[in-house]
Structure formats: C-alpha cells, structure tokens
Design an enzyme around this catalytic site. Structure first.
Site, PDB file in Angstrom:
ATOM      1  N   ASP A 390       0.853  -1.175   0.000  1.00 19.47           N
ATOM      2  CA  ASP A 390       0.000   0.000   0.000  1.00 19.47           C
ATOM      3  C   ASP A 390       0.898   1.237   0.000  1.00 19.47           C
ATOM      4  O   ASP A 390       2.096   1.133   0.260  1.00 19.47           O
ATOM      5  CB  ASP A 390      -0.891  -0.039   1.244  1.00 19.47           C
ATOM      6  CG  ASP A 390      -1.784   1.182   1.366  1.00 19.47           C
ATOM      7  OD1 ASP A 390      -2.298   1.629   0.328  1.00 19.47           O
ATOM      8  OD2 ASP A 390      -1.954   1.688   2.481  1.00 19.47           O
ATOM      9  N   PHE A 533     -19.370  10.657   3.215  1.00 19.27           N
ATOM     10  CA  PHE A 533     -18.371  10.126   2.281  1.00 19.27           C
ATOM     11  C   PHE A 533     -18.407   8.600   2.301  1.00 19.27           C
ATOM     12  O   PHE A 533     -18.649   7.980   3.316  1.00 19.27           O
ATOM     13  CB  PHE A 533     -16.983  10.608   2.706  1.00 19.27           C
ATOM     14  CG  PHE A 533     -15.860  10.040   1.899  1.00 19.27           C
ATOM     15  CD1 PHE A 533     -15.399  10.688   0.770  1.00 19.27           C
ATOM     16  CD2 PHE A 533     -15.255   8.845   2.266  1.00 19.27           C
ATOM     17  CE1 PHE A 533     -14.356  10.160   0.020  1.00 19.27           C
ATOM     18  CE2 PHE A 533     -14.219   8.305   1.518  1.00 19.27           C
ATOM     19  CZ  PHE A 533     -13.775   8.970   0.404  1.00 19.27           C
ATOM     20  N   ASP A 672      -4.775   6.201  -4.515  1.00 19.33           N
ATOM     21  CA  ASP A 672      -4.504   7.583  -4.918  1.00 19.33           C
ATOM     22  C   ASP A 672      -4.528   7.743  -6.431  1.00 19.33           C
ATOM     23  O   ASP A 672      -4.446   6.769  -7.185  1.00 19.33           O
ATOM     24  CB  ASP A 672      -3.143   8.033  -4.381  1.00 19.33           C
ATOM     25  CG  ASP A 672      -3.281   8.681  -3.012  1.00 19.33           C
ATOM     26  OD1 ASP A 672      -4.428   8.842  -2.560  1.00 19.33           O
ATOM     27  OD2 ASP A 672      -2.260   8.997  -2.396  1.00 19.33           O
ATOM     28  N   ASN A 840      -8.471  -1.312   4.379  1.00 23.51           N
ATOM     29  CA  ASN A 840      -8.594  -1.612   2.950  1.00 23.51           C
ATOM     30  C   ASN A 840      -7.481  -2.523   2.446  1.00 23.51           C
ATOM     31  O   ASN A 840      -7.508  -2.951   1.296  1.00 23.51           O
ATOM     32  CB  ASN A 840      -8.613  -0.315   2.132  1.00 23.51           C
ATOM     33  CG  ASN A 840      -7.350   0.499   2.327  1.00 23.51           C
ATOM     34  OD1 ASN A 840      -6.703   0.413   3.363  1.00 23.51           O
ATOM     35  ND2 ASN A 840      -6.998   1.295   1.339  1.00 23.51           N
TER      36      ASN A 840
END
Length: 1321
Positions: A390, A533, A672, A840
C-alpha cells in the site's frame, strides 16, 4: 459445545422490556466463549485434533504393530515414549492457550452492567444480559452488547464513543439517538417503552446497520449512526441508555473475530512429498528383506527347525516373510522420527522470538516492537520474490499537512526565492498575532493567502468556510481557546486545522447546528443534512442554512468526481484548477476539489422529502440514499482545490533500493490518483532517472487496455534489440527461447532465435519478455485494471507487468488489490508478500503468502489480519534480508542434517539383515534406539537450526544478492535431499562393514574373540554418535556457548548413559531389562575398538572434507566470498587496529557502509518530501569500494551474473537446451560494474565493526599476497565482526582456495550452483 444451532435468521425482531417475547426466537445470550475445550471434552477433542495430523496417525499405527509380539523385535516403549512426549507437549500447549482464553472469557463475562428490570436498574453480569434488555452506560464504560441508542445525558441525544477495540482508531465518533426516544432519559419512562425493532440478521459489517423501529403506530428508520457496538467505550458522555439488539456471539465484534486462514510454507509442502517418498522407500526395503527372509527360511532355516522351531502362528516360510515385513517396517521407521516435527516447531518458535526481540525493529517513537503473529512462515520470509505494498501510511507517514491550494484559479503556497537571499530559509507565517485560536504547530509559508483573507476576498472566505463546515470532525475544548480536533482521517484534520489558522475556526457541533468563529465572530449554521463520504461516492457534502437564511450545499471530494458535476459557468476555473491539480500531483501531494451550490426553499423542501423517504426505507436503503445524494449534488460552483502533503516514512527509499538489489519486485497498489502515485514512486526510488521507460495503461475499454499492453511489450522488445546493437530478438512467442522466471535481469542476448537451439516445447510468452534486461515500469489505473484482470486478458497483463522492474496500480479498490496478489500467486512460482496499514489492505494481506501489517495511523485491522507486524516500512529489509534469510538457511541446514543422521542410523539395520538371517534382529540396544533422536542427537541439530549463520547480519544487508538462493530454493530441494540420504547411506555402510570386518577377526589381549553381538552393537553405536557429532561440527557455521554445550554434552551424555545401563546397579534392580552387565566397559577398554571407531570416522568424514575443499576452491558461492573478504579485512584490522581509508575520499555514512550520493540533473525536482537519497545509485556505481572490495566485484562480474541468470533460466525452463560448448557468453547489458556491484553490495565497514572510531587506515594490500591469503588459524578461529565464526574445515584450509579464486585465478567460478538448481528442481 454440542448445543443445537438455531436456524439462520432472515430478519431480527426485538421487543423492548419483553424477555418472554424475545426468548421464543432463541437468540444467543451475551455470554461469549472463545475457548475450545472444557474439562470433560479436552482429552477426547484434543487427541482427535492431534491424530488428524498424518504423522501422529502414522506413529500410532507403528505403536499398534509393536504391540503384536510375533512381529515386533522392539519394545513398545521405543515408540510410545516419543509419541506420548509429543502428544503431551502439544496438549499442554493447547491447554495453556485455552486456559488463558477461559480466563479472558470469564473476565469479560463477569463485568458488571446496569440493566433495567421491572422498572429498576439492577447490576447484572454481562453474561446474563439478554436481547431486548435496556442497559445504562456511564462515562468510560465498555459497551456490553450491540445497542440501539435510546437516550443520552448530552443534548439532542448525542453521545461520543471510542472504537479502538473495533478498528483501532482512537479518535472519537459521535452517535445520536432518534428524536422520539431521546426524551426517555428517566428509568420510569424507559420501563414503559415497548417499541419493536425489525432489523437485519447478525453480520460482520461494522460500518452499516439497517432497521426500523415501530412504536406508537409509527415507524422510524435506523442506521449505523444510532448504534453502539460492543467493544466501544463511552467517552465525554455522563450516561446513556441503549436497547440490546445483538448479544454475545451475534455482536459485530464477535462476528469479525474469525480465524485467519492457515498458511503453509513451500518447505512444508516439499516435506509432505518427501515423507511420502521415504515411506515408499521404507516399504521397498521391507519387501526386499521379507523376500530375503522367505529365501533364507526355505533354503537354510529348515536346518535349524529341530532346535529352533518357528513360533506357533508361523507354519511356513511365506507367513514368516509376511511377519518379517512388518517387523522391518517397525525397525526402519526411524528414517522419519516423530522428533523431526517437534524440532521444526521449536525452531520456528525460536525464530519468531528473535523477531520479537529485535531491538533494531523497535520503534521508539511509538514504543512498538516487531511482532511475529505467526510461527509457521519464518523460512518463507527468506524466499520472497514479489512485494505488494500500500502507499498511504505504508510508504508514507499518513500524517497530513496543508501545503498548497488553488482558489478561484489562483495558486497559493509556492514559496519564491527572494533575490539576494538565496541562503535564507523561508520562515513560516505567525498566525498567533491576529488569531488567538490558531494551532501553533501549523506551518504555512505563503503570506499572500493570509493577506487575501485579511482583505476579505469573497472566494477565499468561501473556500475556508467550506473547510470549516464540510466535515465530520469532533471538537473538544479542554480549556478556553485550547481546541482539540478528533478526525476520522488525517486528511480531514489537516483541512479543518488549516481553516482554523486562517480565521475560520470550527468550535462545536450539535445534531442540528455547527458553530464556527469566522475572523473573530461567532457564527452558528443550521445543519440540514450530511451527505456522508464513502469509497464509491468519493465525496462528502453538507447542506446548511446560513444566519442570513440562505440554504447552501458545500461539497468536497475527488476532482474526477466533482468536475463531472460542475455548472457550465465553472469550466474556465475548472481548466485552470486542473492545471494546478496536475502540478500538485506532480509534487506527490494529495488533492481534493471544493465546490458549493445555492438551493432555493422549494428545491430543499422537495429534495428533503425524497431524502427522508430514502432514509426510512427498509429495502435498498443505501441505494436509495445514493440516488438522492446524486440528485442534489449537481450544478456545483467550483471554489478551488487543496493539496495535502503526506511525507515519506524514514528509510523507504533505501529499503526499496536494497530490496530491488535482492531481486525482489515491488508493486505499489494504492487508491490515490495516478500522478500522485507516480511521483511517490520517484520519491521512494521505485522509479529513477535510469528507468528506461514508464508505460502508462489508462484505457477505459477492453480494446484500449489490450492495445496499451501490446504496445508496452513491443517497446520492450524494441528496446532490447536497440541495446543489443541490432541483434534480432524473435518477437513471435512460439519461436522464442525459454528463459527467466519473472526477473528483468536476464540477458536477452542469450535467447537464440535459431529454432534448432531452442527447446522443443514452445516457451510461454513470459519467457521472452522476462529475459529482456531493462529498467521498465508499468503504471495502470483502477478502471484499466478491472479490464486487465478479466480471464481473457489477465495473462497478457501478468506477463507485461512481470517484465517490469516496478509496477504501480493506482485508483484500485481493496478487492482489486487482493485480485492482483491472487493473480501472481496463481501463475508465478514465487512467494508473495503484502504489506499495508489500513482496513482496505486486509484482503490483500490475507491473500498473499505472507501478510505484514503496519501499526500506523489507520487503526490496527491490518495488524490483526497479518502474519508479522511492525511500525515502519524500513524494517521490512531487516525482516527479509536478516531474519528471513537466516530462518531459511537454518531450516534447510537442519533438515539436511536431520535426514542424514537418521538414514545413517537406520540403514545399519538393513545391512545387518543380510547377516542375521533376515530375522528382524536390531543392531543397537533398544534403549539406544529410543534415546538416539531424543537425547543423543536432538539438541546439537536444534542449536544449529536456531543459532546458525553463514555471514553476520551486517553482511546480509550489505550484500543483497545473498538473498537469491532462497528465491531459487537452492538450499533444500529434492536434489539436496537425495544428496543427504546418499551421504547417510554411505555412512551406514561404513559404520556397519568396518566394525564387522575388523571385529570378526579381532581378539582381546587375553585371546578371547571380540566377535560377539554386544561388542559389535556398542562399537557401531559409539562410532555413529561420534561421526554424526563430528559432522554437525563441520556443518555449524556459527558457534555459541550453547552449541558447544549441546554438541559435546550430547557425546558425554551418551557415554554416561551407556556405562550406567551396563552397570551392576541397574542390573541388580532390573535384571531382566539390563542383562548385558559390563558390556560397554569391556568393549571400550579394547584399543582395537577405538581404532575401529577412529577408522570409521575418518572414512566417513574424509570425503566430506575433500568435497567441500574442492567446491570452495573451484566453485565458491557468494557467501564464501563474502566470508573470505571479511576474514581478510579482519586480519588487516587486528595488527594496527586502524580502519580502512575509503577509496575516492568518500567518508563513512551513518548507520552502515552505504554512503549517499546526490542525484544530479533529475527530471523531477519539485518534490515536497523530506527524504534522503537512496542507496541504489551508490551501490551500482561502485565508487566507494576499497581495493579488496574491487577484487570481490571483479570476481562477481566475471561469474555471478551468469550463474544467477543461469539458475533462473534453468529453474523455470527445464526443457530448454543449454548453449553449446563453443558459444561464448553474451556481454553484459548494463554498465561495467552495475551487475557486480549490485550483486555484492558495497563492502564498506562501519566504525562500529572496525572497533575503532574516527580512525584511518593505510590502503590495503593486494588480495593475491600470501600474507592475505594464508591467515593464521589462531587469529581467525572466531570473527569479531558480528560474531560469525568460520566452520572447522574453512579454518583448517586457511581459505587458500577462496584466495586463489579472488586473486584472479581463471577457473570456471560459481556455475556449480547453476547445475545444482537445474538438477535439484
């Protein structure tokens, strides 16, 4: 334990204050039980579990055979003692673990809780709480079960909780009761509450809850915001009341406490295969000896029938042979002793403790040690080829700082150089002079933005107003003016803090209001709705009513999502902002876009009605809410964008550079955006200026993605042809040579296009691409990856990605991360490691062979799912290159020696069968058979498996290529196994026939013959113990006091027990068991016996010494070369005690041998990262190597690149035809020293290693000088650096061979290992 499980629920119905109604549904009570056993079930259940292991069942079968007197020539205790010992140790371990589980369960179940019963609050144990009860919680208490919040002491039914036990996040979260129940704060009112909740059945989803409350003929929608989950702690709230919805095992906390998937190492899988082979070999030996028994009984045995008749069940030679077969199965079963499995587990446990105790993997900042959460995967750490990482929180710190912003088309945050003040450092703005509520730790350098706030630019004010209102941050005011923000993500905290410093201070919130202080003036906004969100929406909105009465929607989110929802009049600002966003992403910053929309009263009223309907919906509530959100978040007006810096963690660039030199490929899987991910790649040296080409795959359709992948492969082939000076490389997959195994370091020139020189089976597409040498990188987006992972394209994606040195997957979902890892696991014969820090990353961590969790800012869910955990990415190099490599080395050496010693021990019985009429008579005394693997030989090999090293830890880090034998599985494979058993069989031949030949003709000094059974047994057993002890002395590369004590103590224990068993004391006590009185004393008093033992030892050990001498002389391994180099340097330091002067004038760098070299002329210069240069360019340059190291590099450049590449090609392409003898090796494709220096690493010596500080050294002599090559044996018996001693044969040989090799001898070099890999696989 045996309770009947109720049928699965479709929905749950709970009525408050009505236990009788709720009990008819048979809901679980609140008692939890994580233990496996109780007093009654422990023994049968534990034994049942243990005998599910094939090895335990096998030994139980042997024990049963030994209880049959007609076929057993060994006493039953020779098997039952070790079996019971193993079962007992395992049972004690399981019982201890279960005892602590019971203790923990009792502690939790006996906690006190206040339960409303018959209108009165009564204290009850947690275990007695039932579904439908109403519970009172007080501040700082744990939540006992999953509760529906009914009321709170705080206004508007609010309460604050901490969810650290659920997800590891220590920030506070807010929960709110329904307005209709928030007034039921009195126990008398709550006792009358009879509402009924209909909700979803128990599940493990922590972030969602869907249900409906029916009360007073009305229904009210329930969501996760109304729930208090078990494991949470009530904070900053005096008290609250809740209705129990889920209890005990049905709570979400317990639903998430599933067991981690059991993982097995490649050595485990190989061991299972080898044990089956050994069992087959055992059966073959039994058959041979049984046939021999039948022939002997028929041809010879009948002559003895008159005075030695068969036992009653035996009436013919065939039945005798049948019984003989089972007897030999019992006798020869020690080729796989049960102690092997026990020893393996002990070694793994010790290796795990070494990781836990490693102070160099301890983070002082967070007081977090490294933790081996699994004890079964340690040796797999030494075989990793692919790392999936990650980005946020793993490579970066996940500590966000507001860095730059774009407002209404103008960029802020750039600090320009002032003419004439180049050497002055920019000073951060001082906000405290005009804003007493400013955060003193906040730093910003652009004064123009502060000036724009002061002069009152409307767009700037609105920009910071969005940041102060559109969030879910909780504010706590510890004292007047001292605000503490509790944010669910570091991004939100950074943005709210930025607004605070620029005068828009978020002060507090209620369920219906948000209070801010704007430029010193208190302002309260009415909060109409929060559009929260999630990962699908990638945005968040709030709808507020301003003090002036206007209704406005404020939105922040990903630019790709917000730009699609902008009003047409914002397109000009959008274009300028897009340019700024690209610049920010180029600087590696995290970006968000901000927008707003004005709503009329009619628009709000219409939408609010639809929103309330969706919120109360029972079916598809989330989908209906998402549709309502989508409807209102349109025609937005763009305000600008923010740029937040997430700095790299310490040592990330250096770690990635070193791991790359160890031929470990690193793939970054991040959510990202592409530009940010790419520039993080440059910052951490995954991508460098030397990267040949970076391929971007960004297609939105299947055809475009396939075309991008095809184009990337073509560019790789074209680049290879260009680099090879026009030499054609066959691009047709079917006509290509089979080379490589996923590494881009292969030599493309070795691939001969001539069909006759290629293997007959056509090579897969990967073989051509992966044989191409080049620094390629692949960047692929999430939507492209979705197409690339489809069944018809995944092979193309995999072969393209594996041909690249670095792969970055951006905008990927957690599921896609796991799918990428699974793809590599499924198609590549390689060990994978996944590392991450957030929830995640859990699926990726569980999917990989090895999962590593970073204990960082995103909670501990990744740690809980991992096999290993620590706090910094940089510790990964030590975990793999030191602990992983040592664990693999130790386990391989342990297994090789274990099989050797047991075949040497057991095969003596086989040879003896030909001389005892195949009667299944044992050579050794039965007590020796029992104690051989438990006492005489268990501890020395255990010590070697726990403590052994080939090179010290510093050298393991400085020479990353030492890691490659593990990746290629060289140290223990099928070939190594056959070598071990061949050596064991040879030893057994010597140990049987030498004493047999000598003693058959020998006599004592008084003329009495020595050819008796007990003399032969004692002589053979003593020779065996001595030979295997000498052998392990040769195999041990790192001697500690424990090794000495175990090796020589085991020999001493043998003689002590031997003399005791043949003593008169035991004979007088147990005359039937110990009837060979004085046998050992009489036998070992004869000089001829000791000469026989010495002769057998020399014949067994001499070939081993000769083989190792020749191998060291002709084909040394890299570890041999490193040890020799260390030995030479050690000898040079000792006389003068002075450290070496660095060639080229480069000084020592802190923390090791690797200095730092600046990157000049980088095409990337605007990074906002405080990081140090990596070691990669320095390592590959070879500029800081001393003379001795240069000789080592010369050695490596001549041989190492070729043998490593040959290994990889032969390992994965066993059908390929080797090149002909007259073909010359292809020239290296890289710079002259790039291959060699990356192979060896820079052998600089730290001041700590040299034992001196701030000292110089005269230039070292040439390695070819005799004084360097022939070191004094006394001086090198023990190395001071790292404490790594030489093995006995290396010391005796004086390293003459290695010296000759490194000083320029022209013998072939290390291809031996290439042949080993080819034959071993």
């Amino acid at each position: 334990m045996f309770r009947k499980r109720p049928p699965p629920e479709e929905e749950r119905r709970v009525r408050a204050n009505d236990r009788e109604y709720n009990e008819k549904f048979q809901y679980a009570n609140n008692c939890i039980m994580t233990s496996k056993y109780n007093i009654i079930t422990f023994l049968p259940v534990n034994l049942f579990e243990q005998f599910q292991e094939v090895a335990n069942t096998y030994f139980l079968f042997l024990l049963i055979l030994q209880l049959i007197p007609q076929i057993s020539s060994l006493s039953w205790f020779t098997t039952i003692v070790p079996l019971v010992l193993v079962l007992s140790i395992t049972a004690v371990k399981d019982a201890t673990d279960d005892y602590f589980r019971h203790k923990s369960d009792n502690q939790v179940n006996n906690r006190q809780s206040q339960v409303l019963i018959n209108g009165i609050l009564q204290k009850e144990k947690w275990m007695n709480v039932r579904v439908g009860d109403i519970i009172k919680l007080e501040n700082n208490q744990f939540v006992a079960a999953d509760l529906l919040l009914l009321s709170s002491s705080e206004p508007h039914g609010l309460c604050y909780i901490e969810t650290a036990e659920l997800d590891g996040e220590t920030n506070m979260k807010v929960r709110q009761s329904l307005s209709v129940t928030s007034e039921l704060g009195d126990p008398n009112h709550l006792a009358q509450f009879d509402g009924e909740v209909v909700c979803e059945p128990p599940n493990n989803k922590l972030d969602r809850f869907c249900g409906t409350l029916y009360w007073r003929e009305c229904k009210y929608g329930l969501s996760n915001q109304n729930m208090l989950l078990r494991g949470c702690v009530l904070r900053n709230t005096e008290s609250c009341y809740g209705l129990v919805i889920f209890a005990g095992p049905d709570t979400k906390l317990m639903q998430n406490s599933g067991r981690t998937k059991f993982k097995r190492t490649s050595i485990d899988r190989l061991m299972n295969t080898l044990v089956l082979w050994i069992f087959g070999f055992l059966v073959c030996m039994g058959v041979i000896l049984a046939i021999g028994n039948a022939v002997w009984e028929r041809e010879v045995g009948f002559l003895f029938q008159s005075y030695l008749p068969w036992d009653p069940p035996v009436d013919n030679f065939l039945f005798s042979a049948f019984l003989s077969f089972w007897s030999y199965v019992i006798i020869l079963n020690t080729v796989v002793p049960i102690s092997l499995y026990v020893s393996v587990e002990v070694i793994r446990l010790c290796h795990s403790y070494f990781i836990n105790w490693d102070r160099r993997m301890f983070c002082n900042r967070s007081s977090t040690p490294a933790e081996a959460r699994s004890t079964t995967l340690n040796e797999e750490l030494g075989q990793v080829e692919y790392i999936f990482s990650d980005k946020t929180g793993t490579l970066t710190q996940n500590i966000m700082t507001f860095n730059k912003c774009s407002i209404n088309g103008r960029a802020y945050g750039e600090v320009m150089n002032i003419p004439g003040a180049q050497h002055k450092r920019a000073q951060p703005l001082d906000f405290s002079t005009w804003n007493p509520l400013a955060d003193r730790d906040f730093c910003f350098y652009d004064a123009s933005l502060l000036e724009a706030v002061k002069v009152g630019e409307p767009a700037v004010h609105e920009f910071f107003r969005v940041l102060s209102l559109c969030h879910t941050v909780m504010s706590e005011e510890k004292s007047e003016g001292e605000l503490v923000y509790k944010a669910q993500s570091p991004d939100e905290g950074a943005l709210v803090t930025a607004a605070r410093n620029f005068g828009f201070v978020f002060r507090s919130r209620t369920p219906s209001t948000i209070t801010t202080q704007e430029l010193g003036k208190a302002v309260t906004y009415t909060l109409l709705a929060i559009l929260d969100f999630n990962n699908i929406r990638k945005r968040m909105s709030v709808i507020v009513r301003t003090p002036e009465g206007r209704i406005r929607l404020y939105c922040k989110g990903a630019d790709t999502v917000l730009f699609e929802r902008l009003h047409s009049c914002s397109h000009d600002v959008m274009n300028i902002t897009s340019d700024h966003l690209n610049e920010y992403a180029g600087d590696g910053l995290r970006t968000l876009a901000l927008a707003y929309r004005d709503l009329s009263e009619e628009q709000w009223a219409e939408w609010a009605e639809r929103y309330r309907g969706a919120d109360k919906a029972i079916d598809c509530r989330e989908d209906r809410l998402a549709a309502a959100y989508e409807e209102i978040e349109q025609d937005l007006m763009l305000l600008g964008a923010t740029a937040i810096e997430d700095k790299l963690q310490e040592g990330v660039a250096e770690t990635i550079a070193i791991l790359s030199l160890a031929n470990i490929k690193i793939w970054v899987l991040t959510g990202d955006k592409q530009e940010t991910a790419v520039n993080i790649g440059y910052s951490c040296k995954m991508l460098t200026d030397d990267t040949t080409e970076v391929f971007i795959v960004n297609g939105h359709t299947v055809q475009s993605v396939r075309e991008d992948l095809r184009r990337a492969r073509e560019r790789m082939m074209e680049s290879a042809r260009t680099r090879d000076g026009g030499k054609e490389v066959e691009t047709q997959w079917g006509g290509a040579c089979s080379l490589g195994n996923g590494f881009s370091s292969g030599d493309a020139a070795n691939c001969v296009p001539d069909q006759e020189k290629c293997a007959q089976p056509q090579a897969p597409p990967t073989s051509v691409l992966e044989s191409i040498s080049g620094e390629f990188a692949l960047v692929i987006s999430g939507h492209s990856l979705a197409h690339a992972l489809e069944a018809d394209m995944e092979q193309e994606f995999l072969e393209t990605a594996c041909a690249c040195r670095a792969v970055i997957c951006c905008r990927v979902t957690p599921l896609q991360k796991a799918m990428v890892v699974e793809l590599v696991k499924r198609h590549k014969n390689a060990v994978t490691l996944a590392i991450g820090d957030g929830a995640n990353d859990v699926s990726m961590i569980k999917t990989a062979h090895i999962g590593v969790g970073i204990s960082g800012q995103e909670g501990i869910q990744a740690v809980l799912a991992s096999d290993y955990s620590f706090s910094q990415f940089r510790f990964l190099q030590r975990l793999l290159l030191v602990h992983g490599r040592w664990s693999y080395l130790r386990m391989c050496r342990f297994l090789c020696y274990f099989f050797y010693k047991n075949f040497a021990f057991t095969m003596v019985h086989f040879w003896f069968g030909f001389f005892c009429g195949f009667s299944a008579q044992t050579v050794y005394d039965q007590y020796f058979i029992t104690l051989y693997n438990i006492v005489y030989t268990s501890l020395p090999v255990l010590a070697m498996g726990i403590f052994d090293q080939d090179v010290p830890e510093q050298r393991s880090l400085e020479y990353p290529k030492l890691y490659e034998p593990g990746q290629l599985n060289l140290l223990f494979n099928k070939r190594e196994f056959f070598i071990c058993i061949a050596q064991g069989i040879y030893t057994s031949v010597v140990l049987f026939f030498i004493p047999y030949g000598v003693l058959s003709q020998a006599t004592q000094s008084n003329g009495v013959p020595l050819a008796d059974y007990q003399t032969f047994a004692v002589t053979t057993a003593t020779a065996l113990v001595i030979v295997v002890s000498v052998q392990i002395s040769l195999d041990t590369g790192y001697w500690t006091a424990i090794n000495h004590f175990f090796v020589w103590g085991s020999v001493g224990a043998y003689f002590t027990i031997l003399f005791t068993m043949h003593s008169s004391v035991l004979f007088n006590i147990f005359p039937k068991q110990f009837h060979f009185l004085g046998s050992s004393q009489n036998t070992l008093a004869q000089p001829v016996v000791w000469l026989t033992i010495a002769l057998a030892t020399v014949i067994c050990i001499a070939p081993v010494l000769a083989f190792r001498f020749l191998k060291l002389d002709l084909k040394p391994q890299l570890s041999d070369t490193v040890r020799y180099t260390q030995l030479v340097q050690q000898k040079k330091w000792k006389p003068g005690g002075r450290a070496g002067r660095r060639v080229g004038g480069i000084g020592g760098s802190q923390g090791g041998a690797l200095g730092r070299l600046g990157r000049g002329g980088s095409r990337r210069s605007g990074y906002a990262f405080a990081h140090q240069e990596g070691f990669g360019e320095l390592i590959t340059s070879g500029k800081n190597m001393r003379l001795s190291s240069l000789a080592l590099a010369t050695f490596a450049s001549r041989h190492s690149a070729s043998w490593i590449d040959t290994l990889r090609k032969k390992k994965h392409n066993p059908h390929s035809t080797p090149p002909t003898g007259d073909s010359s090796p292809a020239p290296s494709l890289g710079p002259p020293l790039s291959t060699s220096s990356s192979l060896t690493g820079p052998p600089e010596i730290t001041q700590e290693e040299a034992g001196q500080t701030n000292s110089d050294h005269t230039p070292s002599k040439s390695l070819s000088e005799p004084s360097d090559v022939q070191p004094n044996v006394a001086n090198v018996a023990q190395m001071e650096t790292g404490g790594c001693s030489l093995t006995a044969q290396e010391t005796a040989l004086g390293w003459k061979a290695a010296g000759a090799r490194i000083s320029g001898a022209s013998s072939p070099g290390p291809p031996t290992i290439a042949e080993e890999a080819a034959n071993g696989e």
